[in-house]
Design a protein around this motif. Structure first.
Motif, short mmCIF file in Angstrom:
data_model
loop_
_atom_site.label_atom_id
_atom_site.label_comp_id
_atom_site.label_asym_id
_atom_site.label_seq_id
_atom_site.Cartn_x
_atom_site.Cartn_y
_atom_site.Cartn_z
N UNK A 27 0.83 -1.20 0.00
CA UNK A 27 0.00 0.00 0.00
C UNK A 27 0.87 1.26 0.00
N UNK A 28 1.89 1.25 0.85
CA UNK A 28 2.78 2.42 0.94
C UNK A 28 3.50 2.67 -0.38
N UNK A 29 3.99 1.60 -0.99
CA UNK A 29 4.70 1.75 -2.27
C UNK A 29 3.76 2.30 -3.34
N UNK A 30 2.57 1.73 -3.39
CA UNK A 30 1.60 2.15 -4.40
C UNK A 30 1.23 3.63 -4.22
N UNK A 31 0.94 4.01 -2.98
CA UNK A 31 0.58 5.40 -2.70
C UNK A 31 1.73 6.33 -3.08
N UNK A 32 2.95 5.91 -2.75
CA UNK A 32 4.12 6.74 -3.05
C UNK A 32 4.29 6.97 -4.55
N UNK A 33 4.21 5.90 -5.33
CA UNK A 33 4.41 6.11 -6.78
C UNK A 33 3.28 6.92 -7.40
N UNK A 34 2.07 6.70 -6.94
CA UNK A 34 0.97 7.49 -7.50
C UNK A 34 1.17 8.96 -7.15
N UNK A 47 15.53 12.79 -1.82
CA UNK A 47 14.67 13.90 -1.43
C UNK A 47 13.23 13.74 -1.89
N UNK A 48 12.93 12.59 -2.52
CA UNK A 48 11.55 12.36 -2.99
C UNK A 48 10.62 12.03 -1.83
N UNK A 49 9.36 12.45 -1.95
CA UNK A 49 8.38 12.11 -0.90
C UNK A 49 8.14 10.60 -0.82
N UNK A 50 7.96 10.13 0.39
CA UNK A 50 7.58 8.72 0.60
C UNK A 50 6.36 8.70 1.50
N UNK A 51 5.34 7.95 1.07
CA UNK A 51 4.11 7.93 1.84
C UNK A 51 3.98 6.65 2.65
N UNK A 52 3.44 6.78 3.83
CA UNK A 52 3.10 5.57 4.58
C UNK A 52 1.84 5.83 5.39
#
Ligand SMILES: Nc1ncnc2c1ncn2[C@@H]1O[C@H](COP(=O)(O)OP(=O)(O)O)[C@@H](O)[C@H]1O
Ligand SMILES: [Mg+2]
Length: 377
Positions: A83-90, A122-127
């Protein structure tokens, strides 16, 4: 002094001009994407699967009606990671400077992710901090729904897809399959290197993804095509190289994309302007020397019988009949059952693979430099 750009790419994708062939495979992939067919792409490691996806996605970059999303899930171990990876790339694929981007980003933010920044890039990462699996499931569904609700075709590539077999949650395949079926504007490419696991997911009649996709197999690039490519890149960069030398490179690296690229990259970086056959042979030896430490590490992972078998397979290059008396006696490999166990172990450790894309299947050493090194021993 700034380092000169090396046109033989050995990591990532840098553009069409550095990409060799794959015209046929990319046309199939594009046809599938554009005609609502999901594709599975499976082939051995380092042959160019990931490169092919980027090459195809790159061709849509100026098409405002299509959005391509690439996610590599190798580092994920459960639904939460996924889920975190998917949210991050989107999130990273849409910018707030246009209305669709803004809508998507706001929609993702409404799910209350924690946004941090990668130390290196420096890219955003979502979790997400959610309480249970069910909440992650619904988040995945919502992420796909956001994508769907845009007036665009969405192409999603999930790389190293076999990783989902490692997830703690055993229903991931069923879950994804169910969601994917409901999507109308979203097409998928499922990509993976582990042949056994990918077969299990897509070709086992008892599993959710069975017969749901069109299979695309990636083989070695044709030697004539690679020859032309190498020749062209050297000459475009004002380097001279003769036919004998290019033939040697292709032969030495088995035309296995990563190894061929690596060889050419190394040769290019030597700076030689007028490359002759002796130069190429010297480079070959240098590369083997450079990798020797890795080869010794492989040896530590194996029993001496396994190592001996790997050496025998490397010397054969293509081993058609692993149980033939001729082969066993030539290398003094013991009994037929020892061979069976040895082959099993080497396949498991991905030191060899079984090439079934030809009429007469055979075993082959994965790492082409290791193969050559073992031949000299
Ligand atoms: N068609 C191609 N032309 C030139 N380089 C390629 C091509 N395909 C892949 N590569 C390069 O070869 C290496 C291995 O390819 P990759 O796509 O990572 O393989 P895989 O995903 O199958 O393991 C990468 O460095 C990539 O840049
Ligand atoms: Mg890959």
């Amino acid at each position: 002094m700034e380092k000169e750009f090396n046109p033989f790419i050995v990591s990532g994708y840098k553009g069409q001009q550095y990409f060799c062939d794959r015209e046929f495979e990319s046309s199939i992939l594009k046809k599938n994407l554009e005609n609502n067919i999901n594709t599975t792409l499976f082939a051995i490691r380092r042959i160019g699967k990931t490169g092919l996806i980027h090459y195809v996605f790159d061709s849509y970059k100026n098409n405002s009606k299509i959005k391509c999303i690439y996610v590599d899930i190798l580092s994920s171990y459960n639904l939460k990671d996924f889920t975190n990876l998917l949210a991050t790339v989107i999130y990273n694929n849409f910018q707030e400077d246009n209305s669709i981007g803004k809508k998507i980003i706001n929609a993702i933010k409404s799910l209350s992710p924690i946004i941090s920044f990668d130390n290196l890039t420096g890219n955003p990462e979502l979790s997400f901090k959610l309480n249970d699996t069910k909440q992650y499931e619904s988040t995945i569904y919502q992420l796909f729904s956001f994508l769907e609700s845009q007036n665009k075709k969405i192409f999603v590539a999930i790389d190293e897809f076999q990783q989902i077999l490692e997830y703690a949650e055993k229903n991931t395949e069923a879950l994804l399959r169910t969601y994917i079926q409901t999507l109308k504007n979203t097409q998928f490419i499922f990509c993976g290197s582990n042949q056994k696991m990918m077969h299990e997911i897509f070709n086992n009649a008892k599993r959710p993804f069975f017969a749901s996709c069109s299979n695309l197999h990636l083989d070695y690039i044709k030697t004539e095509k690679y020859f032309e490519f190498i020749n062209q890149i050297f000459s475009q960069n004002k380097r001279k190289i003769n036919k004998q030398s290019i033939d040697f490179i292709i032969e030495f690296t088995g035309c296995h994309t990563f190894y061929t690229q690596f060889f050419c990259n190394y040769l290019y970086s030597s700076g030689i302007k007028n490359i002759d056959f002796t130069d190429v042979q010297n480079i070959a030896l240098e590369i083997l020397k450079l990798n020797e430490n890795t080869f010794f590490q492989y040896r530590n992972l194996l029993t001496s019988a396994q190592w001996q078998l790997l050496q025998a397979i490397s010397k054969e290059e293509k081993l058609y009949k692993a149980h033939s008396k001729l082969f066993i006696n030539k290398y003094k490999l013991g009994t037929s059952s020892m061979i069976s166990r040895g082959i099993e172990a080497l396949l498991e450790k991905e030191l060899i693979f079984y090439n079934t894309s030809v009429e007469n299947p055979y075993y082959e050493t994965y790492d082409k430099f290791l193969m050559r090194w073992m031949q000299y021993k």
